[in-house]
Design an enzyme around this catalytic site. Structure first.
Site, PDB file in Angstrom:
ATOM      1  N   SER A 154      -0.440 -18.466  46.692  1.00 17.52           N
ATOM      2  CA  SER A 154       0.803 -18.640  45.949  1.00 17.52           C
ATOM      3  C   SER A 154       1.208 -20.100  45.776  1.00 17.52           C
ATOM      4  CB  SER A 154       1.951 -17.878  46.622  1.00 17.52           C
ATOM      5  OG  SER A 154       2.424 -18.573  47.742  1.00 17.52           O
ATOM      6  N   LYS A 192       6.591 -22.320  51.485  1.00 18.46           N
ATOM      7  CA  LYS A 192       7.089 -22.314  50.112  1.00 18.46           C
ATOM      8  C   LYS A 192       7.885 -23.586  49.829  1.00 18.46           C
ATOM      9  CE  LYS A 192       5.708 -18.188  48.771  1.00 18.46           C
ATOM     10  NZ  LYS A 192       4.744 -18.048  49.886  1.00 18.46           N
TER      11      LYS A 192
END
Length: 233
Positions: A154, A192
């Site tokens: 991701s 993230k």
């Protein structure tokens, strides 16, 4: 001579490379220049590449290199970013070996490898104090550091691939836009980009196939900030 937008984009990319070690995403460039679509960014990058100010590495995600910068007279000057690009380090067999051979007397620091962290769906980071990696001391700042193995894809547009080893500076605060290790609800850990939105925190992936996760700020604990990356081939 560059147009105003070309010059603005080049400065933004160069600053982003200096701060993070990797090039900005098209969305970040679009927002920085206040453009409505990514097509304008594509045209500006192509123009900068044709003029010899930028170089694209087409085999890597988000891999722009600033080759030179215009000075105040409009003449091109070499870029220190291009001369000293962010280069991952190969770690074969768990032993850190820089891509560019270090000096024999270069100091190194042993960091604990705490297991895998999700760059996809959150998973629990597994602490294993018996495993360590050795990193050049000069790539570390003040404070405590540790290493984690990335699991998932991701964050590929941030140049972080599945299987990479990320170096994290232990910290409980981070600025908007930084890539962090976030602990959610005391049990899920993920890697993230952090964005603060009022009383919530957005944990953004760097892959359009994944959705941003928005969580109340009181459910998120920052456990560290990304400061380096090693790659295992």
């Amino acid at each position: 001579m560059l147009t105003r937008k070309q010059h603005q984009l080049l400065l933004f990319i160069d600053d982003h490379l200096r701060r993070t070690g990797f090039s900005p995403s098209f969305d970040e460039m679009k927002d920085a220049l206040d453009l409505r679509s990514k097509s304008g960014i594509h045209r500006l990058i192509s123009a900068l590449e044709e003029r010899g100010f930028l170089r694209r590495h087409h085999h890597r995600a988000r891999a722009l290199e600033v080759v030179r910068m215009p000075n105040q007279t409009g003449l091109a000057t070499p870029s220190t970013t291009a001369a000293d690009p962010f280069v991952p380090t190969i770690i074969p067999g768990g032993r850190a070996v820089p891509v560019a051979a270090p000096r024999a007397d270069a100091p190194a620091t042993s960091l604990p490898l705490f297991g895998k962290i999700a760059a996809g769906l959150p998973i629990e980071a597994l602490r294993d104090a018996n495993t360590h990696v050795h990193v050049p001391t000069d790539m570390l700042s003040a404070g405590d550091h540790y290493a984690l193995v990335v699991s998932g894809d991701s964050m590929i547009e941030a140049g972080i691939l599945d299987g990479d080893i990320v170096i994290i500076r232990q910290d409980d605060v981070a600025e908007t836009g930084q890539i962090v290790v976030a602990l959610i609800d005391g049990q899920e850990v993920t890697l993230k980009r952090l964005r603060r939105r009022g009383s919530t925190i957005a944990l953004e992936p760097a892959n359009p196939n994944y959705e941003t996760r928005i969580v109340p700020a009181d459910r998120v604990q920052i456990q560290g900030r990304l400061v380096g990356l090693f790659r295992q081939y």
